[in-house]
Each structure stands twice: as structure tokens, then as C-alpha cells.
Design an enzyme around this catalytic site. Structure first.
Site, PDB file in Angstrom:
ATOM      1  N   ARG A 196       0.864  -1.185   0.000  1.00 13.96           N
ATOM      2  CA  ARG A 196       0.000   0.000   0.000  1.00 13.96           C
ATOM      3  C   ARG A 196       0.898   1.232   0.000  1.00 13.96           C
ATOM      4  O   ARG A 196       2.110   1.122   0.140  1.00 13.96           O
ATOM      5  CB  ARG A 196      -1.029  -0.016   1.138  1.00 13.96           C
ATOM      6  CG  ARG A 196      -0.649  -0.615   2.427  1.00 13.96           C
ATOM      7  CD  ARG A 196       0.475   0.072   3.151  1.00 13.96           C
ATOM      8  NE  ARG A 196       0.250   1.503   3.295  1.00 13.96           N
ATOM      9  CZ  ARG A 196       1.192   2.391   3.542  1.00 13.96           C
ATOM     10  NH1 ARG A 196       2.473   2.009   3.666  1.00 13.96           N
ATOM     11  NH2 ARG A 196       0.936   3.666   3.669  1.00 13.96           N
ATOM     12  N   GLY A 197       0.268   2.415  -0.133  1.00 16.97           N
ATOM     13  CA  GLY A 197       1.058   3.636  -0.313  1.00 16.97           C
ATOM     14  C   GLY A 197       1.155   3.893  -1.807  1.00 16.97           C
ATOM     15  O   GLY A 197       1.542   2.986  -2.565  1.00 16.97           O
ATOM     16  N   ALA A 198       0.808   5.111  -2.214  1.00 15.00           N
ATOM     17  CA  ALA A 198       0.630   5.378  -3.649  1.00 15.00           C
ATOM     18  C   ALA A 198       1.841   4.979  -4.514  1.00 15.00           C
ATOM     19  O   ALA A 198       1.688   4.224  -5.490  1.00 15.00           O
ATOM     20  CB  ALA A 198       0.261   6.841  -3.848  1.00 15.00           C
ATOM     21  N   ARG A 254      -7.162  -0.358  -7.133  1.00 10.59           N
ATOM     22  CA  ARG A 254      -7.607   0.659  -6.139  1.00 10.59           C
ATOM     23  C   ARG A 254      -7.787   1.980  -6.900  1.00 10.59           C
ATOM     24  O   ARG A 254      -6.995   2.272  -7.798  1.00 10.59           O
ATOM     25  CB  ARG A 254      -6.586   0.831  -5.006  1.00 10.59           C
ATOM     26  CG  ARG A 254      -6.556  -0.356  -4.041  1.00 10.59           C
ATOM     27  CD  ARG A 254      -5.629  -0.088  -2.854  1.00 10.59           C
ATOM     28  NE  ARG A 254      -6.239   0.786  -1.868  1.00 10.59           N
ATOM     29  CZ  ARG A 254      -5.566   1.289  -0.819  1.00 10.59           C
ATOM     30  NH1 ARG A 254      -4.273   1.020  -0.651  1.00 10.59           N
ATOM     31  NH2 ARG A 254      -6.175   2.051   0.059  1.00 10.59           N
ATOM     32  N   GLN A 277      -1.799   2.578   9.891  1.00  8.27           N
ATOM     33  CA  GLN A 277      -0.522   2.724   9.167  1.00  8.27           C
ATOM     34  C   GLN A 277       0.512   3.482  10.006  1.00  8.27           C
ATOM     35  O   GLN A 277       1.713   3.224   9.890  1.00  8.27           O
ATOM     36  CB  GLN A 277      -0.736   3.482   7.847  1.00  8.27           C
ATOM     37  CG  GLN A 277      -1.427   2.702   6.750  1.00  8.27           C
ATOM     38  CD  GLN A 277      -2.926   2.916   6.760  1.00  8.27           C
ATOM     39  OE1 GLN A 277      -3.529   3.194   7.795  1.00  8.27           O
ATOM     40  NE2 GLN A 277      -3.554   2.760   5.609  1.00  8.27           N
ATOM     41  N   ASP A 323      -1.861  10.801  -2.177  1.00  4.66           N
ATOM     42  CA  ASP A 323      -2.279   9.766  -3.136  1.00  4.66           C
ATOM     43  C   ASP A 323      -2.623  10.357  -4.496  1.00  4.66           C
ATOM     44  O   ASP A 323      -2.553   9.674  -5.521  1.00  4.66           O
ATOM     45  CB  ASP A 323      -3.476   8.995  -2.592  1.00  4.66           C
ATOM     46  CG  ASP A 323      -3.009   7.975  -1.573  1.00  4.66           C
ATOM     47  OD1 ASP A 323      -2.721   8.376  -0.438  1.00  4.66           O
ATOM     48  OD2 ASP A 323      -2.876   6.797  -1.934  1.00  4.66           O
ATOM     49  N   ASN A 336      -5.301  12.358   0.421  1.00  8.81           N
ATOM     50  CA  ASN A 336      -4.397  11.508   1.198  1.00  8.81           C
ATOM     51  C   ASN A 336      -5.240  10.746   2.217  1.00  8.81           C
ATOM     52  O   ASN A 336      -6.469  10.928   2.296  1.00  8.81           O
ATOM     53  CB  ASN A 336      -3.315  12.368   1.874  1.00  8.81           C
ATOM     54  CG  ASN A 336      -2.186  11.512   2.451  1.00  8.81           C
ATOM     55  OD1 ASN A 336      -1.638  10.645   1.762  1.00  8.81           O
ATOM     56  ND2 ASN A 336      -1.832  11.714   3.702  1.00  8.81           N
ATOM     57  N   LYS A 337      -4.595   9.908   2.998  1.00 11.55           N
ATOM     58  CA  LYS A 337      -5.291   9.051   3.969  1.00 11.55           C
ATOM     59  C   LYS A 337      -6.313   9.832   4.790  1.00 11.55           C
ATOM     60  O   LYS A 337      -6.029  10.941   5.239  1.00 11.55           O
ATOM     61  CB  LYS A 337      -4.239   8.410   4.874  1.00 11.55           C
ATOM     62  CG  LYS A 337      -4.761   7.518   5.965  1.00 11.55           C
ATOM     63  CD  LYS A 337      -5.674   6.414   5.465  1.00 11.55           C
ATOM     64  CE  LYS A 337      -5.082   5.590   4.357  1.00 11.55           C
ATOM     65  NZ  LYS A 337      -6.068   4.696   3.690  1.00 11.55           N
TER      66      LYS A 337
HETATM   67  O1  MRU Z   1      -4.483   3.151   2.088  1.00 14.55           O
HETATM   68  P1  MRU Z   1      -3.013   3.378   1.964  1.00 14.55           P
HETATM   69  O2  MRU Z   1      -2.218   2.859   3.128  1.00 14.55           O
HETATM   70  O3  MRU Z   1      -2.482   2.909   0.635  1.00 14.55           O
HETATM   71  O4  MRU Z   1      -2.874   4.953   1.989  1.00 14.55           O
HETATM   72  C1  MRU Z   1      -1.594   5.495   1.907  1.00 14.55           C
HETATM   73  C2  MRU Z   1      -1.557   6.945   2.091  1.00 14.55           C
HETATM   74  O5  MRU Z   1      -2.562   7.620   2.192  1.00 14.55           O
HETATM   75  C3  MRU Z   1      -0.189   7.588   2.060  1.00 14.55           C
HETATM   76  O6  MRU Z   1      -0.127   8.672   2.924  1.00 14.55           O
HETATM   77  C4  MRU Z   1       0.068   8.063   0.622  1.00 14.55           C
HETATM   78  O7  MRU Z   1      -0.110   7.017  -0.276  1.00 14.55           O
HETATM   79  C5  MRU Z   1       1.400   8.643   0.457  1.00 14.55           C
HETATM   80  S1  MRU Z   1       2.600   7.383   0.466  1.00 14.55           S
HETATM   81  C6  MRU Z   1       4.098   8.001   0.040  1.00 14.55           C
END
Ligand code: MRU
Length: 356
Positions: free
Chosen positions: A60-62, A97, A204, A245, A255-256
């Protein structure tokens, strides 16, 4: 069964969210659902497994999702019996996603290489795609190091820094975006105290940010999401920095979920709120935050905790995985192409212009 990382990780560390195996036949993922209790690497051999791993957040994470998707396209090229089957596999990866634009961006980039490789034998095609995916991975790490060095200048020595979610090595090809800025500041000799908010419902912050920062010797303290307001109020947080994201052309940042709240708190207490993200997170086709599709995840993630029901049976929950912070609340945006400060359609446009 635990898989083995390649001898040399492109992440630049001895752990990595995602790597392609040396023989290009499988993708090795650190299963992030299990951290911090277990450090287990799994081996994926086909694109359908990759779709599942992205959807279920093993990775996970963009930026990490984008790199995993690119490696997933390599697996698709190995397995597909026809170009129609390849296209179907690749589309499924691109739709795993919806919010992180890096996923679509990486898939489109791989599709262009696949098109150019049309007519070659399978072996050559796979080799070309693997080279492109590894290049994309290397560029992500390099971008993180550059934005880290640029952003580090805005983190004062002795600062207490709040971060939300995980925008670190685990969320990228390596080094991290928001955590990359923190890493660069500490490498430059600054003393920082990092506060990782837990980031309900998937944790996270508590599980992943705390894991990677503690492992790398940083001063990290976990707080509940609810605690940030009082820490700002007591003057115990100097600034906040997060990843993204998707960033719209007007500078709105998806973002999250919970990021918007952190930005509001920072503004109310006259503290800077920074965003660090690679250019691959800026989306030319999204004019403003209203146009961003927000992933809605299973209510169970909110209604349960560690697999145990917390809310009464029959009660509903909504679980948007992201929120949108308006550009006016973002003090500065750090990318590998420079800094947007303030964040406006013009400053975002200038960053994007560096790609033309
Ligand atoms: O649902 P996730 O864990 O994929 O969400 C991740 C985030 O929101 C991060 O903050 C974002 O992707 C930046 S990662 C460098």
C-alpha cells in the site's frame, strides 16, 4: 512460506515494500498486514495475485502501489497467451484501487513500453518490461531523495513533527516521501522528534511508520489520532508533514482519511502543514479535489478492531479511505522538481511544466 528478497534491493535498504525477483519471474512483497509483529515476504507469480495484494493492502502507499503494478505488468507479459489476455490482465491491475493516481500512471507507462515491444518474442518483451519497471522503481527512490533534500530545509533543528499514515520507505520504492524529508533532515544533522498518529482504522501510523522509524533509529512517539489537537494546543507540535495519493491541478491533496483534520489543526495553531510527493502523484486530468474518486472500503475495518467486533451488531459504518485537503491549507508542496510554496494552480503548473 517466507520468500527471499533479491541480493540487492532497489529500495536501497535491507527491507523493501516491493521488489522484482532476479529472474523476473515473481514479485516479492513485504506483507504489510502483518507488520510490526511479523516481517514476512511473500512471492507473487501472476497478475491476479497482484490485484488481490493491492486491493487487500499487502502492499500500500501510492508510489509502492505504482511500482507493484509495474512489476505486475511484467508477470502479465510472462503469463498471457494473447495480447487480448494481456490487456485484460493489465486493466485489472490498473483498477485494483481507485484513488492513488500512481497506479494508473505506472500502468499507462508500462502499456506504452508493451506497445513498443509488440512483435517481439515473449522473452524479449518480458525483458524490456522488467527493465522499464526497475527503472520506474529506481526513479521513485531517486525522486524521494531529491525531494527529501529540498524539503529538509523547511524542518528546523529541534522540531517536533507530526505525520499521518505512512509515507515512508514502506509506502514507496524506498526512503519515503514525507518520511524521506524527515530522513534527509536527520541525515543533515538536525534533531527531530517524530509523532506518528495511529491512523485509524488501518493503523498505518502506529504499525508501519513507527516500525520503519524505530528500526532506523529515529525518535518516534505514537499518539492516538484524537491526541493531535491537544498537542498542537500545548505548542508541542512544530509542524505536520504527510504524503499524497493524488494532487489535483489546483493543489488540492487527496491523502489518507484524517489528513484534512491534521491540516485544519495545523492552520488553527499557525503551524506549517507540508505535503511531499513525487510528480507521478500530480494528476493532470484532475482539475480539483472534487473530481477525485475516494475509495470506500469495507465497514468491517471501522466496526472491528484486530478482527474483533467493537460496535453493536447491525450498526452501519462508512469507511472512506481518503479525504481531500484544500490547497489553501497546504503551506508547501515538496517534489523532486522543486517546491511549490504557496500551493496554487500556478505553482503546481510550474512543477508539472518541468515534465514537458
Ligand atoms: O491506504 P493506503 O495505506 O495505501 O494509503 C496510503 C496513504 O494515504 C499515504 O499517505 C500516501 O499514499 C502517500 S505514500 C508516500
Amino acid at each position: 512460506m517466507s520468500a527471499k528478497l533479491p541480493a540487492v534491493c532497489l529500495s536501497g535498504a535491507d527491507y523493501s515494500a516491493v521488489e522484482l525477483s532476479d529472474d523476473d519471474a515473481s514479485v516479492i512483497l513485504l506483507d504489510q498486514r502483518l507488520l510490526p509483529l511479523e516481517e514476512l515476504y511473500v512471492e507473487l507469480r501472476g497478475p491476479a495475485e497482484m490485484v488481490r495484494a493491492i486491493r487487500e493492502m499487502w502492499v500500500r502507499g501510492a508510489p509502492a502501489i505504482g511500482i507493484a503494478a509495474a512489476y505486475g505488468v511484467v508477470l502479465a507479459a510472462r503469463m498471457a497467451e494473447s495480447s487480448a489476455e494481456f490487456d485484460t490482465m493489465v486493466e485489472a491491475i490498473g483498477e485494483a484501487r481507485p484513488t492513488a493516481v500512481n497506479l494508473r500512471w505506472a500502468v499507462e507507462r508500462m502499456k506504452r513500453v508493451a506497445k513498443a515491444a509488440h512483435g517481439l518474442g515473449r522473452h524479449e518483451r518480458v525483458a524490456l518490461l522488467a527493465a522499464e519497471a526497475r527503472q520506474l522503481h529506481r526513479q521513485d527512490v531517486a525522486a524521494n531523495r531529491t525531494m527529501g533534500a529540498l524539503g529538509a530545509q523547511y524542518l528546523p533543528d529541534g522540531a517536533s513533527v507530526l505525520t499521518h499514515c505512512n509515507a515512508g520507505a514502506l509506502a514507496t520504492g524506498g526512503y519515503g516521501t514525507a518520511l524521506g524529508v524527515i530522513r534527509a533532515a536527520v541525515e543533515a544533522g538536525k534533531r527531530l522528534r517524530v509523532f506518528a498518529d495511529e491512523t485509524r482504522p488501518w493503523l498505518q501510523g502506529a504499525r508501519l511508520t513507527a516500525w520503519e522509524l524505530a528500526r532506523d533509529g529515529f525518535d518516534v512517539t505514537v499518539i492516538s489520532d484524537n491526541c493531535a489537537a491537544s498537542l498542537f494546543g500545548q505548542g508541542r507540535l512544530g509542524l505536520a508533514i504527510v504524503g499524497a495519493d493524488r494532487i489535483a491541478l489546483n493543489g488540492d491533496v487527496a491523502n489518507k482519511v484524517g489528513t484534512y483534520g491534521v491540516a485544519c489543526l495545523a492552520r488553527l495553531h499557525d503551524r506549517p502543514f507540508y505535503v511531499a510527493a513525487p510528480l507521478s502523484t500530480l494528476d493532470r486530468s484532475t482539475p480539483s479535489g472534487d473530481a477525485i474518486t475516494i475509495e470506500q472500503r469495507e465497514p468491517a475495518e471501522v466496526l472491528e478492531f484486530a478482527g474483533r467486533r467493537m460496535a453493536p451488531v447491525g450498526v452501519a459504518a462508512i469507511n472512506p479511505s481518503f479525504d481531500v485537503t484544500p490547497a489553501r491549507l497546504v503551506s508547501g508542496l515538496f517534489t523532486e522538481a522543486g517546491v511549490a510554496l504557496p500551493v496554487t494552480p500556478e505553482s503546481v503548473g510550474r512543477l508539472l511544466g518541468s515534465l514537458d
